[in-house]
Design an enzyme around this catalytic site. Structure first.
Site, PDB file in Angstrom:
ATOM      1  N   HIS A  44       0.809  -1.328  -0.159  1.00  0.00           N
ATOM      2  CA  HIS A  44       0.161  -0.046  -0.066  1.00  0.00           C
ATOM      3  C   HIS A  44       0.884   1.389   0.001  1.00  0.00           C
ATOM      4  CE1 HIS A  44       0.828  -0.951   4.312  1.00  0.00           C
ATOM      5  NE2 HIS A  44       0.613   0.513   4.444  1.00  0.00           N
ATOM      6  N   THR A  47       2.651   4.433  -4.388  1.00  0.00           N
ATOM      7  CA  THR A  47       3.855   4.453  -5.236  1.00  0.00           C
ATOM      8  C   THR A  47       4.734   3.398  -4.829  1.00  0.00           C
ATOM      9  OG1 THR A  47       4.317   6.569  -3.750  1.00  0.00           O
ATOM     10  CG2 THR A  47       3.358   6.786  -6.240  1.00  0.00           C
ATOM     11  N   ARG A  48       5.804   3.044  -5.838  1.00  0.00           N
ATOM     12  CA  ARG A  48       6.725   2.309  -5.836  1.00  0.00           C
ATOM     13  C   ARG A  48       7.558   2.803  -6.681  1.00  0.00           C
ATOM     14  NH1 ARG A  48       4.676   1.258  -1.732  1.00  0.00           N
ATOM     15  NH2 ARG A  48       4.108  -0.614  -0.626  1.00  0.00           N
ATOM     16  N   LYS A 261       6.741  12.537  -0.716  1.00  0.00           N
ATOM     17  CA  LYS A 261       6.587  11.131  -0.016  1.00  0.00           C
ATOM     18  C   LYS A 261       7.956  10.597   0.433  1.00  0.00           C
ATOM     19  CE  LYS A 261       5.240   6.357  -0.540  1.00  0.00           C
ATOM     20  NZ  LYS A 261       4.786   5.298  -1.189  1.00  0.00           N
ATOM     21  N   HIS A 265      14.764   3.382   4.205  1.00  0.00           N
ATOM     22  CA  HIS A 265      14.642   2.010   3.917  1.00  0.00           C
ATOM     23  C   HIS A 265      15.300   1.010   4.858  1.00  0.00           C
ATOM     24  CE1 HIS A 265      15.233  -1.417   1.179  1.00  0.00           C
ATOM     25  NE2 HIS A 265      16.413  -1.484   1.534  1.00  0.00           N
ATOM     26  N   CYS A 308       3.952   0.125   7.481  1.00  0.00           N
ATOM     27  CA  CYS A 308       3.895  -1.019   6.446  1.00  0.00           C
ATOM     28  C   CYS A 308       4.882  -2.024   6.888  1.00  0.00           C
ATOM     29  CB  CYS A 308       4.356  -0.280   5.248  1.00  0.00           C
ATOM     30  SG  CYS A 308       4.401  -1.383   3.621  1.00  0.00           S
ATOM     31  N   LYS A 341       8.898  -3.446  -7.969  1.00  0.00           N
ATOM     32  CA  LYS A 341       9.166  -3.301  -9.249  1.00  0.00           C
ATOM     33  C   LYS A 341       9.388  -4.484 -10.268  1.00  0.00           C
ATOM     34  CE  LYS A 341      13.201  -1.161  -7.854  1.00  0.00           C
ATOM     35  NZ  LYS A 341      13.287  -1.806  -6.416  1.00  0.00           N
TER      36      LYS A 341
HETATM   37  C1  LIG Z   1       6.631   1.490   2.740  1.00  0.00           C
HETATM   38  C2  LIG Z   1       7.302   0.543   1.670  1.00  0.00           C
HETATM   39  C3  LIG Z   1       7.893   1.060   0.575  1.00  0.00           C
HETATM   40  C4  LIG Z   1       8.306   0.173  -0.559  1.00  0.00           C
HETATM   41  N1  LIG Z   1       8.885   0.811  -1.588  1.00  0.00           N
HETATM   42  C5  LIG Z   1       9.434   0.275  -2.891  1.00  0.00           C
HETATM   43  C6  LIG Z   1       9.570   0.718  -3.844  1.00  0.00           C
HETATM   44  O1  LIG Z   1       9.969   1.782  -4.069  1.00  0.00           O
HETATM   45  N2  LIG Z   1      10.110  -0.313  -4.887  1.00  0.00           N
HETATM   46  C7  LIG Z   1      10.208  -1.451  -4.840  1.00  0.00           C
HETATM   47  O2  LIG Z   1      10.251  -2.157  -5.671  1.00  0.00           O
HETATM   48  N3  LIG Z   1       9.575  -2.033  -3.698  1.00  0.00           N
HETATM   49  C8  LIG Z   1       9.254  -1.464  -2.725  1.00  0.00           C
HETATM   50  N4  LIG Z   1       8.832  -2.045  -1.515  1.00  0.00           N
HETATM   51  C9  LIG Z   1       8.897  -3.505  -1.412  1.00  0.00           C
HETATM   52  C10 LIG Z   1       7.613  -4.182  -2.156  1.00  0.00           C
HETATM   53  O3  LIG Z   1       6.505  -3.312  -1.942  1.00  0.00           O
HETATM   54  C11 LIG Z   1       7.640  -5.690  -1.663  1.00  0.00           C
HETATM   55  O4  LIG Z   1       8.736  -6.186  -1.825  1.00  0.00           O
HETATM   56  C12 LIG Z   1       6.337  -6.378  -2.314  1.00  0.00           C
HETATM   57  O5  LIG Z   1       5.242  -5.616  -2.191  1.00  0.00           O
HETATM   58  C13 LIG Z   1       6.268  -7.584  -1.532  1.00  0.00           C
HETATM   59  O6  LIG Z   1       5.195  -8.374  -2.299  1.00  0.00           O
HETATM   60  P1  LIG Z   1       4.553  -9.744  -1.606  1.00  0.00           P
HETATM   61  O7  LIG Z   1       3.915 -10.347  -2.705  1.00  0.00           O
HETATM   62  O8  LIG Z   1       5.848 -10.554  -0.993  1.00  0.00           O
HETATM   63  O9  LIG Z   1       3.872  -9.457  -0.477  1.00  0.00           O
HETATM   64  P2  LIG Z   1       2.381  -8.577  -0.234  1.00  0.00           P
HETATM   65  O10 LIG Z   1       2.122  -7.768  -1.657  1.00  0.00           O
HETATM   66  O11 LIG Z   1       2.313  -8.165   0.905  1.00  0.00           O
HETATM   67  O12 LIG Z   1       1.458  -9.752  -0.689  1.00  0.00           O
HETATM   68  C14 LIG Z   1       1.344 -10.907   0.330  1.00  0.00           C
HETATM   69  C15 LIG Z   1      -0.088 -11.469   0.215  1.00  0.00           C
HETATM   70  O13 LIG Z   1      -0.223 -12.694   0.863  1.00  0.00           O
HETATM   71  C16 LIG Z   1      -1.257 -12.637   1.826  1.00  0.00           C
HETATM   72  N5  LIG Z   1      -1.272 -13.933   2.537  1.00  0.00           N
HETATM   73  C17 LIG Z   1      -0.297 -13.838   3.595  1.00  0.00           C
HETATM   74  N6  LIG Z   1      -0.339 -14.970   4.435  1.00  0.00           N
HETATM   75  C18 LIG Z   1      -1.583 -15.541   4.112  1.00  0.00           C
HETATM   76  C19 LIG Z   1      -2.138 -17.046   4.243  1.00  0.00           C
HETATM   77  N7  LIG Z   1      -1.572 -17.527   5.436  1.00  0.00           N
HETATM   78  N8  LIG Z   1      -3.206 -17.154   3.571  1.00  0.00           N
HETATM   79  C20 LIG Z   1      -3.617 -16.325   2.511  1.00  0.00           C
HETATM   80  N9  LIG Z   1      -3.044 -15.232   2.038  1.00  0.00           N
HETATM   81  C21 LIG Z   1      -1.925 -14.684   2.784  1.00  0.00           C
HETATM   82  C22 LIG Z   1      -1.610 -11.280   2.091  1.00  0.00           C
HETATM   83  O14 LIG Z   1      -2.617 -10.911   2.580  1.00  0.00           O
HETATM   84  C23 LIG Z   1      -0.880 -10.378   0.915  1.00  0.00           C
HETATM   85  O15 LIG Z   1      -2.070 -10.130   0.211  1.00  0.00           O
HETATM   86  C24 LIG Z   1       8.420  -1.225  -0.436  1.00  0.00           C
HETATM   87  C25 LIG Z   1       7.678  -1.798   0.646  1.00  0.00           C
HETATM   88  C26 LIG Z   1       6.929  -1.009   1.437  1.00  0.00           C
HETATM   89  C27 LIG Z   1       6.336  -1.503   2.603  1.00  0.00           C
END
Ligand SMILES: Cc1cc2nc3c(=O)[nH]c(=O)nc-3n(C[C@H](O)[C@H](O)[C@H](O)COP(=O)(O)OP(=O)(O)OC[C@H]3O[C@@H](n4cnc5c(N)ncnc54)[C@H](O)[C@@H]3O)c2cc1C
Length: 374
Positions: A44, A47-48, A261, A265, A308, A341
């Site tokens: 959430h 932006t990324r 924003k 990191h 976050c 990304k």
């Molecule tokens: C503040 C912030 C800024 C960032 N800035 C950048 C940036 O500028 N550029 C960049 O490239 N990256 C950035 N990142 C990193 C990037 O956003 C994350 O690496 C990426 O979103 C991770 O993706 P994910 O699918 O692992 O996690 P998520 O997108 O969180 O997805 C995991 C999903 O799994 C679900 N889930 C978990 N456990 C279970 C379960 N037991 N059963 C069913 N569902 C489950 C959750 O509900 C969730 O929807 C940032 C992150 C944050 C927090």
């Protein structure tokens, strides 16, 4: 019924995977504990940053280049504006490893990169204030992804391609085997293949199959500040990464009038991902305020901040691999605050690993075997 593939977690990585699998004609069930996009995980905050001259290491460049192509494809398929070409500046001392890596990545892969001294950067971006010994490496073709819109776009395509999505249904247990079964509060589902993309919950979930991955869920914060649009508007000011000897900050120009924003990191507290996150507080504000006062001094008041979750590996490289001893279970976790990304390309890779047992991308950097998992 036995699905071809179950995807646990339909967030950044999972929703792109679900789309790729459904597009390949597979019978896919995506399960999510919430209803993506949502504010409980890591995706959430509007932006990324996406940058190609990669400061974390040149070996990421082919992967992020593919991700960039796939974001363009997603925009075309959904007629949505998901990428904003603001450019990204990487700022720090010239000798800093990150800055050196940015230059190396650009050199090796022939990426556009403009290099400015502190004085030149301050002339180009009058909203910026830098110490004399800093440089700015500006990547004009990099920019910003609208994170929730990206997830919504993949969700729409995945559902249109025939994937099933069950929201607000948390997986409690995985049972590995030739047919994998996953258990939620009220149901048991079965599939030939499983993909685990559970973000900050990956560690606790994989413990149900006796695998311990060294991924630490970590509380992070970010905030918006009032901005003089003449200095910090998205058409004028780029997204940015600042690297110091002992800390790192990143942020965004004022997009859609939202203000500057900013986030830090490095650091952050380890958390239980099931506990409510401590809200953005005074200490979080002071830290960001100190940074912005120094480097973007013409900003206005703090508007608001949010917490976050990051999922940190010890080396901050991702985990994308089969589960040891279970070739029908693929995991993608530990995106260590820089994964979004890549998520378009991760979706493609996870679908390839699941369907073909291999990917055209070099994944050696992401092997689970670099860690002890039992
Ligand atoms: C503040 C912030 C800024 C960032 N800035 C950048 C940036 O500028 N550029 C960049 O490239 N990256 C950035 N990142 C990193 C990037 O956003 C994350 O690496 C990426 O979103 C991770 O993706 P994910 O699918 O692992 O996690 P998520 O997108 O969180 O997805 C995991 C999903 O799994 C679900 N889930 C978990 N456990 C279970 C379960 N037991 N059963 C069913 N569902 C489950 C959750 O509900 C969730 O929807 C940032 C992150 C944050 C927090």
């Amino acid at each position: 019924m036995i699905y071809d593939v179950i995807v646990i977690g339909a967030g950044s990585m999972g929703i792109a995977t679900g789309y790729n699998l459904a597009k390949a004609g597979k019978n896919v069930l995506m399960l999510d504990a919430f209803n993506p996009p949502h504010e409980e995980g890591s995706h959430h905050g509007e932006t990324r940053i996406i940058r190609f001259a990669y400061g974390e290491g040149a070996s990421y460049v082919p992967f992020v280049k593919r991700a960039g192509e796939l974001w363009k494809e997603l925009e075309a398929l959904t007629d949505e504006a998901l990428f904003l070409q603001t450019g990204v500046m990487n700022v720090g001392e010239e000798t800093h490893t990150f800055i050196q890596n940015v230059k190396k990545s650009a050199r090796l892969y022939d990426l556009a990169l403009e290099q400015y001294s502190a004085a030149e950067a301050m002339e180009k971006w009058p909203g910026l204030s830098l110490p004399e010994n800093f440089v700015a490496c500006f990547e004009p073709t990099a920019g910003v992804l609208r994170v929730e819109a990206c997830i919504r776009a993949y969700k729409k395509l995945a559902l249109e391609a025939g994937a099933t999505l069950h929201t607000n249904e948390k997986v409690q247990n995985i049972k590995a085997g030739e047919i994998v079964s996953v258990q939620t509060a009220n149901n048991i589902y079965e599939a030939k293949h499983l993909v685990v993309t559970a973000g900050a919950w990956a560690t606790e979930l994989l413990q149900t199959v006796d695998i311990t991955i060294p991924v630490t869920p970590t509380r992070k914060t970010f905030a918006w500040f009032e901005a003089d649009e003449h200095l910090y508007h998205e058409d004028i000011f780029p997204a940015y990464c600042f690297e110091f000897a002992d800390s790192a900050y990143y942020g965004f120009p004022s997009i859609d009038g939202a203000g500057l924003k900013l986030g830090r990191h490095d650091g952050g507290d380890g958390i239980n991902p099931n506990d409510p996150l401590r809200p953005f507080d005074e200490q979080d504000a002071i830290d960001l305020q100190n940074f912005i006062n120094r480097f973007m001094p013409q900003h206005g008041a703090l508007k608001f901040g949010k917490p976050c979750k990051y999922s940190m590996t010890p080396d901050e490289d991702f985990i994308i691999d089969f589960l040891p001893e279970h070739q029908n279970i693929v995991i993608a976790a530990g995106f260590s605050g820089h994964g979004f990304k890549f998520s378009s390309a991760v979706g493609e890779v996870l679908a390839d690993l699941t369907l073909n047992g291999k990917s055209k991308h070099v994944l050696s950097l992401f092997k689970l075997s670099r860690f002890k998992t039992h």
